[in-house]
Structure formats: structure tokens, C-alpha cells
Design a protein around this motif. Sequence first.
Motif, PDB file in Angstrom:
ATOM      1  N   VAL A 252     -47.979  -3.473  -5.918  1.00  0.00           N
ATOM      2  CA  VAL A 252     -48.770  -4.681  -6.185  1.00  0.00           C
ATOM      3  C   VAL A 252     -47.857  -5.883  -6.418  1.00  0.00           C
ATOM      4  CG1 VAL A 252     -50.326  -5.770  -7.858  1.00  0.00           C
ATOM      5  CG2 VAL A 252     -50.771  -3.430  -7.080  1.00  0.00           C
ATOM      6  N   LEU A 253     -46.813  -5.692  -7.227  1.00  0.00           N
ATOM      7  CA  LEU A 253     -45.922  -6.800  -7.564  1.00  0.00           C
ATOM      8  C   LEU A 253     -45.046  -7.219  -6.394  1.00  0.00           C
ATOM      9  CD1 LEU A 253     -44.776  -5.668 -11.129  1.00  0.00           C
ATOM     10  CD2 LEU A 253     -46.392  -7.500 -10.567  1.00  0.00           C
ATOM     11  N   SER A 254     -44.746  -6.293  -5.491  1.00  0.00           N
ATOM     12  CA  SER A 254     -43.783  -6.561  -4.413  1.00  0.00           C
ATOM     13  C   SER A 254     -44.438  -6.904  -3.085  1.00  0.00           C
ATOM     14  CB  SER A 254     -42.871  -5.346  -4.213  1.00  0.00           C
ATOM     15  OG  SER A 254     -42.209  -5.006  -5.404  1.00  0.00           O
TER      16      SER A 254
ATOM     17  N   GLN B  66     -47.313  -8.458   5.172  1.00  0.00           N
ATOM     18  CA  GLN B  66     -48.186  -7.316   4.885  1.00  0.00           C
ATOM     19  C   GLN B  66     -47.377  -6.057   4.578  1.00  0.00           C
ATOM     20  OE1 GLN B  66     -51.896  -7.149   4.913  1.00  0.00           O
ATOM     21  NE2 GLN B  66     -51.319  -9.261   4.469  1.00  0.00           N
ATOM     22  N   SER B  67     -46.314  -6.242   3.787  1.00  0.00           N
ATOM     23  CA  SER B  67     -45.461  -5.116   3.436  1.00  0.00           C
ATOM     24  C   SER B  67     -44.862  -5.348   2.056  1.00  0.00           C
ATOM     25  CB  SER B  67     -44.338  -4.944   4.461  1.00  0.00           C
ATOM     26  OG  SER B  67     -43.489  -6.082   4.458  1.00  0.00           O
TER      27      SER B  67
ATOM     28  N   SER C 226     -40.854  -7.421  -8.708  1.00  0.00           N
ATOM     29  CA  SER C 226     -41.120  -6.163  -9.396  1.00  0.00           C
ATOM     30  C   SER C 226     -39.982  -5.813 -10.337  1.00  0.00           C
ATOM     31  CB  SER C 226     -41.326  -5.044  -8.365  1.00  0.00           C
ATOM     32  OG  SER C 226     -41.462  -3.787  -9.003  1.00  0.00           O
ATOM     33  N   SER C 227     -38.756  -5.951  -9.875  1.00  0.00           N
ATOM     34  CA  SER C 227     -37.603  -5.598 -10.701  1.00  0.00           C
ATOM     35  C   SER C 227     -37.550  -6.444 -11.966  1.00  0.00           C
ATOM     36  CB  SER C 227     -36.311  -5.772  -9.898  1.00  0.00           C
ATOM     37  OG  SER C 227     -36.285  -4.901  -8.782  1.00  0.00           O
ATOM     38  N   ALA C 228     -37.869  -7.731 -11.850  1.00  0.00           N
ATOM     39  CA  ALA C 228     -37.833  -8.613 -13.012  1.00  0.00           C
ATOM     40  C   ALA C 228     -38.853  -8.180 -14.054  1.00  0.00           C
ATOM     41  CB  ALA C 228     -38.088 -10.054 -12.588  1.00  0.00           C
TER      42      ALA C 228
END
Length: 327
Positions: A264-266, A272-273, A280-282
Motif C-alpha cells: 500500500v505504501l509503495s 501500477q507497481s 515504505s522504508s521511512a
Amino acid sequence: MLGYQEQILPVLLAHADSSDADEVVQVLNQLMVEYLHECLPLVQTLFGVVVDKYSALSSALESVSVLPGQEGSAIEAPHVHAERLALHRQYLLFVQHVVTCGCAAALFTPEHLPRLEGILFSVVLPALAGGAVSSDAGKEVSSQALRVNPNHIGNSDTQDSVPVRKGGLVILNGLVTSWLLPPTLSSAPAGSAVPTLPPAEVANAFRSYLLDQALPRAIHSISAWCAPATGSGCAAKSQLNVKDAAAQGVLIELAVLLRNTHSVLSFDPVSQSVSNIPASSAYFTSMLQSVGWPGHKVQIFLQQLTAQTPLGTYKEAFKLFIRECSA
């Protein structure tokens, strides 16, 4: 047959008590398993009835949970904790069927939307810490700073709290899949009905709840090996013995939730990928540090989470990693 249930089940529930209410709700759960999204009109009719029944049963249990003790003190009847957790498990199982059987749209209808916050904060959130449902379950809550009552938390032997912990995670995974995960990344089986998306304000509120409340609570519950973190909102008693065999199902569900949240975050809507990995990492770096994870453990976690590995491989790697952390 589904039409008849709208007349039959409310009558049965109205006269049910703690000894047989679960049997009535089980019929509704089985109908959802059999007919999936075709049960949505039935669920929309009965959802409030079921939630109100569980709220009433919870209130009734709490009213008889305390026995007079010596010198005016009060003690809890020994059977109450087991009954409280059993009731919570039944409640979670019902919501789980609603979410995973194509009926999640019932949660954000105008009739039931006021109940959603109460369910997420007073039913699902305590479950992540192995706690038992509060007596105001299903009612609208005005504060998002709810804390699990230490007296309602599962015992440290793991066994009694595992079903509610897992139930809460299954519900979260179902809602993330239905409400937040892009269809191109969904793992729903072929032929499943396309989920009805909630209004944008509901999806955004659930996303905030997931990131700010649910995931930190779930991660804290498996982090007994960490130095105590301030402001976690959970007692040490709520942490799971991750080396216990019964806990492995909880770790698997949590691994799925982590991978779904990462997606979801990335997700990049243009390509569309999953390509916006830094976002996400943050988030995960900040969240894990707030729970008390040391930097080198955070880095190992992120390497596993962002690796292009099948979900099954990630689940096994996550279980092994958490057990090694606790060794």
C-alpha cells in the motif's frame, strides 16, 4: 433461503444468551461462507443486531464479573477471564466473516458506519494485544487513545490469547485487501467479486488507524526482546511468547499484514507497481524505532520486507527472524 433468514435470525438472537448466541451467529457465518457477497443484503440487515447482542453480552458479563472479597475488596470470579476471551473470539469471528466473505461494504453503510470506529478501537485493537473485548464494544468512541485494560489481557502462557490476536490480524488483512490494496496487487482468488470501495474519507481514516494504531500495537506485541519503549500504550503482559508453537499462526498473519502494508505504501499509481520503496522504508523505520527496535534489527527487517520474494518465502523468513530476535 437468505430472505427467510432476515426474519428468523433476529428472533433467535433476541432470545439468545451467552450460552447459545454463538450458535445463532454461526449460522450467519456459515451462510456468508457459502454465498459470499450474495449475503450482503442479509448482513446489512443483521449486522447491527449481532453487534448489539455482543455488546449486551459483554456488559452482562462485566456486571457479574466481580465477587465481594475480604475487607471490602473485590475479586474477579475465576471463570470470567475465559468467558471474556471466548466472547471476544466469537465477536471477532463474526466480523472476520463479514470482511473476508465479500460483505465488508456493510461496515460503511450510513446505518453502520457510526459503529465502525468502536469496532476497530474497542474490539480489534485490544485483540492485537491479546486483550478481551470491552463492555462498550461496537459503540462509537470519542477518543482514539484507548488502552487495553490490564485485567483483560490474555495470560502469559500464550494459549488463551492466540485466537483473539489472530482474529484481529485476519480482520485487518481483510480490510487492507478490500479497502486499501490496489486490485492489481490483490491476492483474492480468481472469480471473487470486486470489492465495493468505501468513501475516500473512510479509506483514509482506516489507513491512519492502520499506520498509527494497529500496526504499532501488533509489532509491540511480538517485541518482548526489545528495551521498553515509552508511549507504546501497551503493558508488557500483552506481549506474545513468539517461541511458543501456538504463536506461529499469529506471526504468519502479521507477516501478511506487513507485506500488504508495504504494498500500500509503495504502490505507484503511474506504473501500477510497487516502486516507491523509500516511502515504505521511512514509515517502518520510524514505527519500529518507536517500539524499541535497535537499528541493526530494523535494517534486517527492511531487507526482508522489500525483497522481491514470494509471500510464502517472506512469511517463513519473518517467523524465523522474530524467533531469532527472541532467542
